[in-house]
Design a protein around this motif. Structure first.
Motif, PDB file in Angstrom:
ATOM      1  N   ALA A  43      -6.722  39.049  22.229  1.00 29.10           N
ATOM      2  CA  ALA A  43      -5.471  38.584  21.758  1.00 29.10           C
ATOM      3  C   ALA A  43      -4.628  39.077  22.823  1.00 29.10           C
ATOM      4  CB  ALA A  43      -5.192  38.663  20.595  1.00 29.10           C
ATOM      5  N   GLN A  44      -4.535  40.273  22.929  1.00 29.73           N
ATOM      6  CA  GLN A  44      -3.593  41.010  23.885  1.00 29.73           C
ATOM      7  C   GLN A  44      -3.838  40.500  25.431  1.00 29.73           C
ATOM      8  OE1 GLN A  44      -4.064  45.253  23.573  1.00 29.73           O
ATOM      9  NE2 GLN A  44      -2.234  45.422  22.693  1.00 29.73           N
ATOM     10  N   GLY A  45      -5.036  40.399  25.812  1.00 27.55           N
ATOM     11  CA  GLY A  45      -5.407  39.801  27.083  1.00 27.55           C
ATOM     12  C   GLY A  45      -4.854  38.606  27.431  1.00 27.55           C
ATOM     13  N   ILE A  46      -5.058  37.497  26.481  1.00 27.50           N
ATOM     14  CA  ILE A  46      -4.731  36.148  26.633  1.00 27.50           C
ATOM     15  C   ILE A  46      -3.519  36.038  26.040  1.00 27.50           C
ATOM     16  CG2 ILE A  46      -4.984  33.838  25.368  1.00 27.50           C
ATOM     17  CD1 ILE A  46      -7.811  35.073  24.525  1.00 27.50           C
ATOM     18  N   GLY A  47      -2.448  36.902  25.334  1.00 25.19           N
ATOM     19  CA  GLY A  47      -1.259  36.763  25.246  1.00 25.19           C
ATOM     20  C   GLY A  47      -0.669  35.942  24.215  1.00 25.19           C
ATOM     21  N   THR A  48      -1.866  36.196  22.928  1.00 24.23           N
ATOM     22  CA  THR A  48      -1.269  35.479  21.696  1.00 24.23           C
ATOM     23  C   THR A  48      -1.768  36.476  20.473  1.00 24.23           C
ATOM     24  OG1 THR A  48      -2.228  33.426  20.628  1.00 24.23           O
ATOM     25  CG2 THR A  48      -3.849  34.542  21.354  1.00 24.23           C
ATOM     26  N   THR A  49      -1.530  35.763  19.199  1.00 23.97           N
ATOM     27  CA  THR A  49      -1.567  36.823  18.216  1.00 23.97           C
ATOM     28  C   THR A  49      -3.333  36.699  17.613  1.00 23.97           C
ATOM     29  OG1 THR A  49      -1.489  34.933  16.494  1.00 23.97           O
ATOM     30  CG2 THR A  49       0.561  36.288  17.266  1.00 23.97           C
ATOM     31  N   LYS A  51      -4.474  36.288  14.930  1.00 21.16           N
ATOM     32  CA  LYS A  51      -4.317  35.587  13.820  1.00 21.16           C
ATOM     33  C   LYS A  51      -4.751  34.038  14.712  1.00 21.16           C
ATOM     34  CE  LYS A  51      -2.546  32.936   9.807  1.00 21.16           C
ATOM     35  NZ  LYS A  51      -1.325  33.041   9.033  1.00 21.16           N
ATOM     36  N   TYR A  52      -4.104  33.786  15.456  1.00 18.18           N
ATOM     37  CA  TYR A  52      -4.252  32.639  16.306  1.00 18.18           C
ATOM     38  C   TYR A  52      -5.474  32.417  17.071  1.00 18.18           C
ATOM     39  CZ  TYR A  52      -3.180  28.236  19.025  1.00 18.18           C
ATOM     40  OH  TYR A  52      -3.139  26.877  19.432  1.00 18.18           O
ATOM     41  N   LEU A  53      -5.871  33.525  17.823  1.00 20.39           N
ATOM     42  CA  LEU A  53      -6.900  33.689  18.262  1.00 20.39           C
ATOM     43  C   LEU A  53      -8.155  33.588  17.652  1.00 20.39           C
ATOM     44  CD1 LEU A  53      -8.810  34.312  20.947  1.00 20.39           C
ATOM     45  CD2 LEU A  53      -8.450  36.714  20.338  1.00 20.39           C
ATOM     46  N   TYR A  54      -8.140  34.075  16.267  1.00 19.12           N
ATOM     47  CA  TYR A  54      -9.162  33.735  15.368  1.00 19.12           C
ATOM     48  C   TYR A  54      -9.307  32.357  15.024  1.00 19.12           C
ATOM     49  CZ  TYR A  54     -11.960  34.513  11.153  1.00 19.12           C
ATOM     50  OH  TYR A  54     -13.035  34.201  10.298  1.00 19.12           O
ATOM     51  N   GLN A  55      -8.296  31.701  14.569  1.00 17.90           N
ATOM     52  CA  GLN A  55      -8.220  30.211  14.453  1.00 17.90           C
ATOM     53  C   GLN A  55      -8.829  29.555  15.407  1.00 17.90           C
ATOM     54  OE1 GLN A  55      -4.373  29.669  13.483  1.00 17.90           O
ATOM     55  NE2 GLN A  55      -4.429  30.321  11.484  1.00 17.90           N
ATOM     56  N   THR A  56      -8.570  29.728  16.682  1.00 16.49           N
ATOM     57  CA  THR A  56      -9.001  29.059  17.951  1.00 16.49           C
ATOM     58  C   THR A  56     -10.481  29.295  17.906  1.00 16.49           C
ATOM     59  OG1 THR A  56      -6.992  29.400  19.011  1.00 16.49           O
ATOM     60  CG2 THR A  56      -8.768  29.009  20.327  1.00 16.49           C
ATOM     61  N   LEU A  57     -11.162  30.508  18.083  1.00 15.43           N
ATOM     62  CA  LEU A  57     -12.521  30.836  17.699  1.00 15.43           C
ATOM     63  C   LEU A  57     -13.131  30.082  16.738  1.00 15.43           C
ATOM     64  CD1 LEU A  57     -12.388  34.603  18.830  1.00 15.43           C
ATOM     65  CD2 LEU A  57     -13.132  32.799  20.161  1.00 15.43           C
ATOM     66  N   LYS A  58     -12.663  29.962  15.757  1.00 10.94           N
ATOM     67  CA  LYS A  58     -13.214  29.364  14.560  1.00 10.94           C
ATOM     68  C   LYS A  58     -13.419  27.886  14.745  1.00 10.94           C
ATOM     69  CE  LYS A  58     -13.110  29.012   9.650  1.00 10.94           C
ATOM     70  NZ  LYS A  58     -12.404  29.242   8.272  1.00 10.94           N
ATOM     71  N   LYS A  59     -12.262  27.121  15.261  1.00  9.01           N
ATOM     72  CA  LYS A  59     -12.413  25.716  15.787  1.00  9.01           C
ATOM     73  C   LYS A  59     -13.466  25.679  16.788  1.00  9.01           C
ATOM     74  CE  LYS A  59      -9.190  24.030  18.516  1.00  9.01           C
ATOM     75  NZ  LYS A  59      -8.015  23.501  19.195  1.00  9.01           N
ATOM     76  N   LEU A  60     -13.525  26.437  17.838  1.00 11.60           N
ATOM     77  CA  LEU A  60     -14.462  26.300  19.052  1.00 11.60           C
ATOM     78  C   LEU A  60     -15.869  26.552  18.338  1.00 11.60           C
ATOM     79  CD1 LEU A  60     -12.593  27.700  21.892  1.00 11.60           C
ATOM     80  CD2 LEU A  60     -13.063  25.418  21.543  1.00 11.60           C
ATOM     81  N   SER A  61     -15.933  27.239  17.334  1.00 10.13           N
ATOM     82  CA  SER A  61     -17.364  27.625  16.694  1.00 10.13           C
ATOM     83  C   SER A  61     -17.849  26.292  16.126  1.00 10.13           C
ATOM     84  CB  SER A  61     -17.433  28.882  15.737  1.00 10.13           C
ATOM     85  OG  SER A  61     -17.136  30.024  16.501  1.00 10.13           O
TER      86      SER A  61
END
Length: 87
Positions: A43-49, A51-61
């Motif tokens: 999340a830090q490396g991408i520049g997002t939170t 929580k949002y990263l987790y949602q993104t990964l879940k969607k892609l999974s």
């Protein structure tokens, strides 16, 4: 090497965060396909939170099976099949 199908999907359908998530994971992936960063580091490396990263990964999974959560030795990791050959 990113396969052409994945490349075209990212260019046409992915948001900036999804695109950044895929690129970041490619930089920090080991030979077995496991992303060697925690959700917090990603999340830090991408520049997002986180929580949002987790949602993104879940969607892609769920949809594209790009990221698959795995657990080994009691640790939660993320497996990326971005480099696998399409079947």
């Amino acid at each position: 090497m990113i396969y052409e199908e994945t490349y075209h999907y990212l260019l046409r359908n992915a948001s900036f965060t999804v695109f950044d998530t895929c690129l970041y994971s490619l930089l920090h992936i080991d030979w077995e396909g496991v992303v060697q960063r925690s959700l917090h580091q990603m999340a830090q490396g991408i520049g997002t939170t986180k929580k949002y990263l987790y949602q993104t990964l879940k969607k892609l999974s769920n949809k594209q099976q790009v990221f698959i959560p795995v657990e080994s030795n009691g640790e939660k990791n993320i497996y990326s099949n971005l480099l696998d050959r399409p079947s």
